[in-house]
Design an enzyme around this catalytic site. Structure first.
Site, mmCIF file in Angstrom:
data_model
loop_
_atom_site.group_PDB
_atom_site.id
_atom_site.type_symbol
_atom_site.label_atom_id
_atom_site.label_comp_id
_atom_site.label_asym_id
_atom_site.label_seq_id
_atom_site.Cartn_x
_atom_site.Cartn_y
_atom_site.Cartn_z
ATOM 1 N N LYS A 36 -1.690 4.976 1.200
ATOM 2 C CA LYS A 36 -0.336 5.386 1.591
ATOM 3 C C LYS A 36 -0.004 6.831 1.249
ATOM 4 O O LYS A 36 0.707 7.478 1.999
ATOM 5 C CB LYS A 36 0.702 4.435 0.991
ATOM 6 N N ARG A 131 10.134 -5.103 -9.875
ATOM 7 C CA ARG A 131 10.130 -4.638 -8.504
ATOM 8 C C ARG A 131 9.903 -5.891 -7.668
ATOM 9 O O ARG A 131 10.661 -6.847 -7.820
ATOM 10 C CB ARG A 131 9.107 -3.525 -8.282
HETATM 11 C C1 LIG Z 1 1.356 2.075 -4.092
HETATM 12 C C2 LIG Z 1 0.915 0.737 -4.496
HETATM 13 C C3 LIG Z 1 -0.332 0.585 -5.119
HETATM 14 C C4 LIG Z 1 -1.223 1.755 -5.484
HETATM 15 O O1 LIG Z 1 -0.712 2.392 -6.635
HETATM 16 P P1 LIG Z 1 -1.485 3.595 -7.329
HETATM 17 O O2 LIG Z 1 -0.740 3.808 -8.591
HETATM 18 O O3 LIG Z 1 -1.408 4.745 -6.397
HETATM 19 O O4 LIG Z 1 -2.868 3.147 -7.566
HETATM 20 C C5 LIG Z 1 -0.744 -0.695 -5.429
HETATM 21 N N1 LIG Z 1 0.029 -1.770 -5.149
HETATM 22 C C6 LIG Z 1 1.227 -1.664 -4.558
HETATM 23 C C7 LIG Z 1 2.007 -2.890 -4.276
HETATM 24 C C8 LIG Z 1 1.709 -0.402 -4.211
HETATM 25 O O5 LIG Z 1 2.898 -0.302 -3.620
#
Ligand SMILES: *Cc1c(COP(=O)(O)O)cnc(C)c1O
Length: 355
Positions: A36, A131
């Site tokens: 993302k 969250r």
């Molecule tokens: C963005 C996200 C991740 C990845 O997180 P990082 O800290 O960039 O590794 C993993 N799981 C969810 C649900 C996310 O939204």
């Protein structure tokens, strides 16, 4: 070359991903490579696939569609619950969605039925970060609902920590997730293929001596891209921390007093400057600002200090006059990276392998 721009060394990212895939494999943990922050860049996705990730994950269906349209064939996981308005796109382009609400689960099943596919789901469990996720006591109820729907397959459960509240993954919450997985298997007599323990913030725990229990998947974005873990932003040994750089061009450089003068009111962004005077500085302005990046998340090279920024002017103390037209490089943190990747004003320059 045009500036501002974000330069991404794909070779270094592939190295980082390969390293994490290898060390986690020793613990029986597979990696879902999270795209993302790169807006689903197909070239970065391809590098993650070469590195051996088991799947790609993104929180936005638009990014998943971009990767699919570019011919990325890897398993694709939608890691934010689809909105009711996007379930059709989710079942068309992703193999699996993370879910937390019965309404979405039912709508996904209907959409999957209409599309003639079986869509995977991972039920997200709330373990303290507040969250997304179903409260642990409600998981059985949600699992039962998924199992009753013909067009969904329950792939597993997962949790997400250290995002909204900064709750660290530890043996207590990871054991809770493992125990939930085992209890679901016993109660419903089904195997859970995926027990997804978290994001990059999970690496400290996963790579510690703690036994991983049932955790067999991590979703990694920041650690692969920036080479650090997000709990304390410590560099991870063996990873490049300079795979991504933000480059901006100098448009003014002059000795100026460090103290503003006149009547002190609000700044462009509604804050108040808190000027501290230390004589004359060499103030250099770069053609970049809040609209291009998160200026507070830029790390300049030694001898340079970021003083502040408005929408379009990034002001640094450069210690000396810098030639107009020259470029300055910064290491972005996650926030600066995300905003730069999202800004249409920032060119994205992906350079191939420099291993
Ligand atoms: C963005 C996200 C991740 C990845 O997180 P990082 O800290 O960039 O590794 C993993 N799981 C969810 C649900 C996310 O939204």
């Amino acid at each position: 070359m045009s500036a501002p721009r974000i330069e991404i060394d794909i070779g270094k990212i592939e190295h980082n991903a390969t390293h994490l895939v290898d060390v986690l494999a020793k613990k029986g943990i597979g990696v879902t490579g999270i795209t993302k922050a790169t807006l689903g860049s197909p070239r970065i996705a391809a590098a993650l696939v070469r590195a051996g990730v088991r799947a790609l994950g993104d929180s936005r269906i638009e990014n998943i569609e971009a990767m699919r349209n570019a011919g990325i064939g890897a398993p694709m996981r939608l890691i934010r619950s689809p909105a009711l308005s996007t379930v059709e796109r989710a079942v068309a382009h992703a193999d699996l969605s993370f879910v937390t609400e019965l309404d979405v689960i039912r709508a996904l099943s209907t959409a999957a039925g209409a599309a003639g596919v079986v869509h995977g789901v991972v039920v997200m469990v709330e373990l303290g970060d507040l969250r997304e996720g179903v409260m642990p006591d409600d998981v059985d109820h949600v699992v039962e609902a998924v199992l009753g729907l013909r067009n969904l397959s329950l792939d597993g459960i997962g949790t997400n920590l250290a995002c909204r509240s900064g709750i660290a993954p530890d043996t207590t919450n990871m054991t809770a997730l493992s125990e939930l997985a085992s209890s679901i298997e016993t109660t419903f007599g089904i195997p859970l293929r995926v027990v997804s323990g978290g994001n990059s913030a999970n690496l400290n725990w996963s790579l510690s001596a703690a036994p991983p229990g049932r955790i067999n998947d991590l979703r990694l974005g920041e650690s692969i891209l920036l080479g650090c873990e997000p709990l304390h932003r410590t560099p991870i040994i063996g990873l490049h921390t300079d795979a991504i750089t933000f480059v901006a061009e100098v448009i003014e450089s002059k000795p100026k007093p460090s103290m503003p003068w006149g009547d002190l009111a609000q700044t462009a962004f509604g804050t108040r400057a808190d000027p501290v005077g230390h004589g004359t500085t060499f103030q250099t302005i770069l053609a970049a600002g809040q609209q291009d990046t998160d200026p507070a998340g830029l790390r300049p090279s030694t001898g340079i200090e970021v003083l502040g920024a408005s929408s379009d002017h990034l002001v640094v103390d450069s210690g000396q006059r810098i030639p107009i037209g020259s470029e300055m490089r910064f290491l972005p943190n996650y926030s600066a990276l995300l905003r730069s990747m999202t800004s249409p004003f920032v060119a994205k320059v992906l350079t191939p392998t420099t291993r």
